[in-house]
Scaffold this active site. Structure first.
Site, PDB file in Angstrom:
ATOM      1  N   ALA A   1       0.863  -1.178   0.000  1.00 32.24           N
ATOM      2  CA  ALA A   1       0.000   0.000   0.000  1.00 32.24           C
ATOM      3  C   ALA A   1       0.906   1.237   0.000  1.00 32.24           C
ATOM      4  O   ALA A   1       2.088   1.151   0.339  1.00 32.24           O
ATOM      5  CB  ALA A   1      -0.863  -0.018   1.254  1.00 32.24           C
TER       6      ALA A   1
ATOM      7  N   GLY B   1       0.451  -5.142   0.668  1.00 33.96           N
ATOM      8  CA  GLY B   1      -0.680  -5.104  -0.247  1.00 33.96           C
ATOM      9  C   GLY B   1      -0.337  -5.713  -1.602  1.00 33.96           C
ATOM     10  O   GLY B   1      -1.214  -6.266  -2.284  1.00 33.96           O
TER      11      GLY B   1
ATOM     12  N   GLU C   1      -0.782  -9.229  -1.238  1.00 30.18           N
ATOM     13  CA  GLU C   1      -2.228  -9.475  -1.072  1.00 30.18           C
ATOM     14  C   GLU C   1      -2.943  -9.455  -2.423  1.00 30.18           C
ATOM     15  O   GLU C   1      -3.851 -10.241  -2.669  1.00 30.18           O
ATOM     16  CB  GLU C   1      -2.815  -8.436  -0.103  1.00 30.18           C
ATOM     17  CG  GLU C   1      -2.325  -8.705   1.326  1.00 30.18           C
ATOM     18  CD  GLU C   1      -2.723  -7.620   2.312  1.00 30.18           C
ATOM     19  OE1 GLU C   1      -2.371  -6.443   2.050  1.00 30.18           O
ATOM     20  OE2 GLU C   1      -3.377  -7.933   3.310  1.00 30.18           O
TER      21      GLU C   1
ATOM     22  N   GLU D   1       4.103  -5.839   7.033  1.00 30.08           N
ATOM     23  CA  GLU D   1       3.325  -4.830   7.753  1.00 30.08           C
ATOM     24  C   GLU D   1       3.699  -4.714   9.226  1.00 30.08           C
ATOM     25  O   GLU D   1       3.669  -3.609   9.793  1.00 30.08           O
ATOM     26  CB  GLU D   1       1.820  -5.122   7.622  1.00 30.08           C
ATOM     27  CG  GLU D   1       1.227  -4.783   6.258  1.00 30.08           C
ATOM     28  CD  GLU D   1       1.334  -5.918   5.248  1.00 30.08           C
ATOM     29  OE1 GLU D   1       2.133  -6.849   5.464  1.00 30.08           O
ATOM     30  OE2 GLU D   1       0.622  -5.873   4.236  1.00 30.08           O
TER      31      GLU D   1
END
Ligand code: 3H9
Length: 683
Positions: A60, A99, A102, A122
């Site tokens: 992200a 992310g 993911e 993370e």
């Protein structure tokens, strides 16, 4: 940012968002549009997602955290991939992180080049994955393989990823775009793998119900004080115990709580702080760098040898100089032993070790340093010796080469003045063990050229260090701030606090050890001599009684054969003697006072360092203390911690303790002003 290209019946969605293809709003928007276009186009049978530039999505966009959310949400985009009736293939190079992984997990297939790395880092930002990573990864690879990735945050390589079923095919380096499309064509028409959202494979993936407790126990020490790893364990547990949607809701709840908490703010601060530290203010663009192809190191002791390993591991030849053959041989043998240990642990291949060792040239002659591009002296910390060394170096080493002192306290300008090229002199303060500790203080002398400084910063990245620029002052950033803490620790035990109470307060705060444990580890007799000892300090008496620290089995603590320390009655009695001599009765000192007396003066010293321009920015100070001195990561470093608890509170505490802090203490004007204005050190 996002483009699509059609290759026959395959739609390739390509992201181009340098530097790391972070999944910012525009990227999410583009991915959403891409997958919708693929769904709507009957001539498309499969989708490939790949990235241009150096890496697949590295996560992200962290700069968006803490700001109002901007749609589309990453989860929405990811669900569309997973729900696609046409196979979606993630084509991975560089790092698929957070992310990014993911996104890949929601694809039906993942192909990767051998050099790719995949991970969920993370936790290093004080978070857990927030787009299904904690639910999908265990469903894809099983709990045992997922736990270390989610909780530890370290990435794995493509080979390992293929072994655990995270990557479906490892494809040729440099041929990812075409091989991913070829893979897509192969799977067209085959039944799609069961979406991880609908699978219940996980129930039988947990063969060992104690897996969570065992993992927690094994990792206990490493995770102490951090909130995110425990939340990560809880989230993976939810993947086992709850249906997918409920597990996702649990992940979200834990993610949002962490995001709003102090620890994640602190760790995100550190992420950007470490990257900012390498940037030199007012450095002209295009400042030329000096090529460093050969390094000379003076001193083959622990420090010199450790420094040498950094360069050898980076493939830079090192000429290692000692005064006599025996210490030179010992130094080389130690380097070889350290490398062997790394090879045994699997951190380095035997070929890499051999290649590194082949780059050392041992020497007893100063003249051998003549053609080095950088020479670092790691001789005894004594000004006269350093001056002598620099005079010699200046005479021997070629013009244009950089001369560096690995000093921890001494005045680099005074050292530079011994040469005819002070503009090529600077300090490179490595921390012991120098091959392991990541911090490097780069000390900029009054005359150091911008080019020389910029070269040192660039080199630091090459040898995997986090470099921070310091001005010339006693102890630079790190040791200068250590001084008031040490002074207060000594005073506290003479006022009535026990050494083990002082240590406990700091370890409870999150330091790996307190000042007295640290002193015992380092050896109490550093700088002590039997002849000059006059029983005038606790330390002197301890040394006189042969309590010189862990190496003699006793110091401030008594040690057993496993080097476990317990409080010592003898030490209590020695300290009590000094208290009697002082004429002041001992008093009960609570933990809060100990904490304030130890840490508030450090913040004050940090503020003075900033005030005097010795550090470029407050976050640099945080980087120094976290990477060099064990300051707990989850507080963001001394200056960020001060911001978190409030500068007014620090100033109030310092004023309250002023009498005890004594005449050697003075309040920083910068700290006082900022506190009065409700300001912060960090943004
Ligand atoms: C996440 O994904 C949460 C999700 O689970 C849930 C969402 C709902 N964002 O390190 P470098 C910048 S959390 C924004 O020097 P390298 C960095 O600041 C994220 N910016 O390069 C720097 O800027 P500047 C999980 C980022 O080659 C520049 O890129 N992912 C981001 O040594 C170059 O960085 C991570 O935690 C980002 N995500 O290393 C991965 N990443 O030039 C974090 C980097 O202005 N990133 N920047 O100073 C890394 O670990 C390294 O950057 C990487 C490259 C290994 C990728």
């Amino acid at each position: 940012m996002i483009t699509t290209e059609r290759q026959g019946n395959v739609l390739v969605i390509v992201s181009n968002n340098p530097p790391v293809n972070a999944l910012g709003q525009k990227v999410r928007q583009g991915l959403l549009a891409g997958i919708e276009a693929a769904a709507a186009d009957a001539s498309i049978d499969a989708v490939v997602i790949r990235c241009d530039g150096t890496t697949f999505f590295a996560g992200a966009d962290i700069t968006e955290f803490g700001k109002p959310p901007m749609g589309p949400d990453l989860n929405k985009v990811i669900n569309l991939f997973e729900d696609s009736r046409k196979p979606v293939i993630a084509a991975i190079h560089g790092t698929a992180l957070g992310g990014g992984l993911e996104v890949a997990l929601a694809c039906h297939y993942r192909v990767a080049v051998p050099s790719a790395r995949l991970g969920l880092p993370e936790v290093k930002l004080g978070l857990i994955p927030g787009a299904g990573g904690t639910q999908r990864l265990p469903r894809v690879v099983g709990v045992a393989a997922a736990l270390p990735m989610v909780v530890g945050g370290d990435p794995i390589n493509a080979k390992k990823a293929a072994e655990i079923g995270l990557v479906d095919r490892v494809v040729s380096e440099g041929k990812l775009p075409e091989e991913a499309v070829a893979f897509a064509r192969e799977v067209v028409g085959k039944p799609l793998p069961v979406s991880s959202r609908r699978t219940d494979r996980l129930a039988d993936a947990v063969k060992d119900p104690a897996v969570f407790d065992n993992f927690r126990r094994e990792q206990g020490r490493k995770l102490r004080g951090f909130e995110a790893p425990e939340a990560a364990i809880q989230a993976v547990k939810a993947a086992v115990e709850l249906p997918f949607d409920a597990g996702m809701a649990r992940e979200r709840e834990l993610f949002l709580k962490l995001m709003a908490g102090d620890q994640s703010k602190a760790q995100r601060h550190l992420f950007f702080a470490e990257r900012a530290a390498n940037k030199i203010e007012n450095l002209g663009p295009g400042t030329p760098l000096i090529p460093i192809n050969k390094v000379g190191i003076l001193g083959a002791g622990t420090m010199g040898g450790g420094i040498a390993m950094n360069f050898l591991s980076a493939g830079i030849p090192v000429t290692l100089l000692e005064r006599e053959q025996a210490p030179l041989d010992r130094g080389i043998a130690t380097i070889a032993k350290n490398y062997e240990r790394l090879a045994q642990r699997g951190s380095l291949t035997p070929e890499k070790v051999e290649a590194a060792m082949a780059l050392i040239t041992p020497t007893l002659s100063f003249e051998s340093l003549a053609d080095c591009d950088l020479v670092i002296e790691a001789v005894f910390e004594n000004m006269d010796i350093k001056k002598e060394v620099f005079t010699k170096l200046d005479a021997v080493v070629k013009q244009g080469a950089i001369l560096a002192s690995n000093t921890s306290y001494l005045n680099v300008d005074e050292i530079a003045a011994m040469t005819k090229r002070p503009e090529f002199v600077l300090g490179l303060h490595f921390f012991s063990p120098a091959n392991i500790m990541r911090l490097l203080e780069v000390v900029r002398g009054a005359k150091t050229l911008q080019s020389v400084l910029a070269t040192a910063m660039a080199l630091s990245r090459k040898i995997n260090k986090i470099a921070v620029v310091s001005g010339v002052c006693y102890g630079f950033i790190g040791n200068r701030m250590l001084s008031p803490r040490q002074r207060e620790a000594q005073k506290l035990i003479l006022e009535g606090a026990k050494p083990w109470d002082v240590d406990r307060v700091l370890t409870d705060f999150g330091f790996p050890m307190g000042p007295f444990q640290m002193a015992d580890l380092a050896g109490l007799d550093i700088g002590w001599s039997k002849e000059a000892s006059k029983s005038s300090t606790v330390r002197e008496v301890l040394c006189e009684r042969d309590r010189r620290g862990q190496k003699t089995g006793k110091g401030f603590y008594d040690y057993d054969e496993n080097r476990r320390g317990t409080p010592s009655a003898e030490v209590e009695e020695i300290i009590a003697g000094f208290i009697v001599q002082s004429g002041k009765p001992p008093r009960a000192i609570d933990d809060q006072e100990i904490l304030e007396r130890l840490l508030y003066p450090m913040v004050n010293e940090g503020a003075k360092i900033l005030e005097e321009g010795m550090a470029q920015r407050a976050s640099d100070i945080d980087v120094v203390w976290i990477n060099g001195y064990g300051w707990p990561v989850f507080t963001g470093g001394p200056m960020f911690w001060a911001d978190t608890i409030g500068l007014a509170k620090i100033v109030e505490g310092l004023k309250r303790h002023a009498a005890l802090l004594g005449p050697e203490f003075s309040l920083s004007k910068l700290l006082e002003d900022k506190a009065a204005q409700g300001g912060r050190f960090n943004g």
